[in-house]
Design an enzyme around this catalytic site. Structure first.
Site, PDB file in Angstrom:
ATOM      1  N   ASP A 134       0.838  -1.195   0.000  1.00  0.00           N
ATOM      2  CA  ASP A 134       0.000   0.000   0.000  1.00  0.00           C
ATOM      3  C   ASP A 134       0.876   1.249   0.000  1.00  0.00           C
ATOM      4  OD1 ASP A 134      -1.997   1.829   0.186  1.00  0.00           O
ATOM      5  OD2 ASP A 134      -2.740   1.192   2.136  1.00  0.00           O
ATOM      6  N   ASP A 156      -2.308   5.397  -5.870  1.00  0.00           N
ATOM      7  CA  ASP A 156      -2.500   4.636  -4.637  1.00  0.00           C
ATOM      8  C   ASP A 156      -2.644   3.163  -4.979  1.00  0.00           C
ATOM      9  OD1 ASP A 156      -3.009   3.703  -2.135  1.00  0.00           O
ATOM     10  OD2 ASP A 156      -5.001   4.564  -1.952  1.00  0.00           O
TER      11      ASP A 156
END
Length: 638
Positions: free
Chosen positions: A104, A300
């Site tokens: 992430d 992201d």
């Protein structure tokens, strides 16, 4: 999975301004789009100066790096749309404890469930046990962190927009990056969870690997130790493939890699300077600054799809519809959302480029990133041959680019040079190219099955047992594993013959060695038992092959097309080669001897019986006219 955190600035900063705005996103597994929250950091002279000093220090460190500085090269698992994320494997502690962590770029803390966790879900691997690690140390309370109630240990707290959260204490231990990495194990700070809620509680992955900008980020920690360059790269597998590769550290960029400037001072997120979008070679008619609102254009890896400001989304949607006007529009897989879907496009995604238009993202420097259909479409889960737009409208001005946009694209986050690079490639093939000889031995391998006593001892990187050696003279007769499959379409039963062929490819064995042993089903869910048997010319599986198969099963390295739905390895079991008794070992020879003896004996008896009958026939022969016994004994009469 759309995520962010509520950041704490410092103990001297009492009020933290946080701007909440909603982005519609999709949870790939349940197809539910949730609001997305991005924090707005309060910008102060001290905050900006602190970040500037960190940036300058790292630039100076990079100038001192030698060309031979190692990388941590790691494999990615799972699939973006089926699972909602990609994971990698990380080992923590001495001896190492293994975890599957979501990569992430929007998170700055790496955390795993702690053995003392009062509210943690059931995940892929056992919880981290600090007491079993000889190298674990708690991070003691200090002025630069938030502390627990006893003021003894530093804590962390992350809350996400979809109402999930993670909190716990900070610890430091040895972190290992796997047997494909040349980077030796390093000490690093991570979170040991004491509580998790929402999706974090229910997800299969163990935790998060934070790759964002921040002092607790695993990347920042390794860079600060000068063990890697200030860069990392991600490469996500394409549609129907999944998996991929990750490299922590510098790589030599391909000559045709396209770069965009990334401003580290604008926000804590990795941003790019997107200027225009083209569909089928035609620019969308948009305001010049449409992609520069709020946080700008953010990358992201923890978000599944892409989200554009309203005007940009409407223009993009209309342009796509015009280009494929000949396709029939169908409803999306979830009636709660008004997805833009098209049918009759065929199931072979490699042919989609002949139907759907190319899309280009143009950066401020004039460079272009080409998006193929797999970068803006996802497969319809209920209608065969149908696809839906994976780009949605954002209620706010930020442009958010999730993983779908960079499938089959090597993305290099060159933090040291404040730029992000893009290079179209086959990410599954790229993984094979980034491997190299001389990698550390694998982390410990212990069977997940409850039915076997087999255990392969730990091989601590970088030293330990060679990866092709099993203990003693242990020989494996066959390997079984159970997998649960949740089909996407209730009307379609999985093609087990095709699945067997895919398993043979993933495990790198011959098709004849993969056998379907048992299938049970309930609705859309199937529990399937497979067996891997020795090759036709062998009576056991070699140690090298067996270890390769076990590693792939243990690490969940098998990747199947999306049409097979979601799969989960339940357990595996390695059966030793059965030792045969003297009778079993010589059974064939004994049987052949017995049959030969029986045939010879029967033949001898048959010959004797024939001979006897012939003798009887000869002795019973009498000439014509010969007197009978009665005649010979009759008295003479006078």
């Amino acid at each position: 999975m759309a995520r962010t955190w509520l950041h704490r600035t410092s103990s001297l900063l009492i009020v933290c301004s946080v701007l909440w705005f909603h982005l519609a996103t999709v949870d790939a597994k349940h197809h539910n789009r949730r609001p997305m929250v991005l924090p707005l950091h309060q910008s102060s002279r001290n905050h900006s100066l602190h970040r500037h000093v960190d940036n300058l220090r790292r630039h100076l460190q990079q100038s001192e790096f030698s060309p031979s500085i190692p990388n941590a090269r790691m494999r990615l698992y799972d699939d973006l749309l089926s699972n909602g994320y990609y994971t990698t494997r990380l080992w923590i502690g001495t001896p190492p404890q293994e975890f599957a962590l979501i990569v992430d770029t929007g998170s700055t803390v790496t955390y795993v469930p702690c053995s003392s966790c009062a509210q943690c879900g059931k995940h892929q691997d056992p919880r981290f046990q600090p007491d079993l690690s000889s190298t674990y140390q708690p991070v003691k309370c200090n002025p630069s962190c938030n502390c627990d109630d006893e003021q003894k240990q530093c804590t962390y707290d992350r809350r996400y927009a979809e109402m999930s959260s993670s909190s716990g204490v900070l610890g430091e231990d040895v972190v290992s990056f796997g047997n494909e990495s040349e980077l030796v194990p390093q000490r690093a700070v991570f979170g040991c969870e004491n509580m998790e809620t929402g999706d974090l509680y229910s997800q299969r992955a163990d935790g998060i690997m934070g790759l964002g900008r921040g002092r607790l980020s695993i990347v920042d920690q390794l860079v600060d130790k000068s063990v890697i360059g200030d860069s990392f790269s991600l490469c996500y597998g394409g549609m129907d493939v999944g998996g991929g590769a990750m490299v922590l550290g510098n790589i030599t960029p391909p000559p045709d890699m396209v770069f965009s400037h990334s401003d580290p001072f604008r926000s804590p997120y990795y941003n790019i300077e997107l200027k225009e979008m083209h569909v089928a070679g035609k620019p969308l008619k948009l305001h010049p600054g449409i992609f520069d609102g709020r946080h700008g254009t953010v990358l992201d890896s923890g978000t599944t799809y892409a989200y554009l400001p309203k005007a940009a989304f409407v223009a993009f949607r209309d342009a796509i519809i015009r280009e494929v006007h000949f396709l029939k529009r169908v409803h999306g897989p979830d009636p709660n959302y008004d997805d833009i879907c098209f049918s009759s496009a065929g199931r072979d995604f490699s042919q989609l480029a002949k139907i759907f238009p190319e899309v280009e993202m143009v950066f401020n420097n004039g460079k272009k990133l080409l998006l193929s259909p797999e970068n803006y479409l996802f497969r319809h889960t209920k209608v065969s041959g149908a696809y839906c737009l994976g780009i949605f409208q954002n209620a706010e001005a930020t442009t958010l680019l999730g993983g779908i946009v960079v499938r089959n694209t090597l993305v290099t986050y060159d933090r040291g040079n404040d730029r992000i690079g893009f290079w179209k490639t086959n990410c599954s093939e790229l993984w094979r190219r980034v491997q190299f000889p001389g990698a550390p031995a694998p982390a410990p391998l212990v069977s997940q099955s409850k039915d076997t006593n087999m255990e392969i001892p730990p091989a601590l990187a970088p030293s330990g047992l060679p990866p092709n050696v099993l203990p003693g003279s242990f020989r494996i007769g066959f390997i079984t594993f159970d997998m649960s499959i949740s089909a996407n379409d209730s009307n379609l039963k999985p093609n087990f013959k095709e699945l067997a062929d895919l398993i043979s490819q993933e495990l790198e064995v011959d098709k004849s060695q993969v056998r379907l042993l048992n299938v049970t089903s309930k609705g859309n869910d199937f529990l399937v038992r497979w067996g891997i048997f020795p090759a036709a010319s062998a009576n056991y599986i070699s140690n090298t092959t067996a270890l390769s198969i076990i590693l792939r099963l243990r690490d969940h390295r098998m990747q199947f097309p999306e049409r097979f739905g979601n799969y989960k390895l339940v357990e595996w079991n390695a059966e030793p080669q059965r030792k045969m008794t003297w009778w079993q070992h010589h059974f064939l020879a004994l049987a052949l001897g017995f049959v030969t003896t029986l045939i010879l004996g029967l033949s001898a008896i048959g010959i004797w019986l024939v001979h006897r009958r012939r003798q009887q026939a000869i002795s019973a022969y009498e000439p014509v006219g010969a007197p009978t016994p009665e005649q010979e004994l009759q008295p003479l009469q006078s």
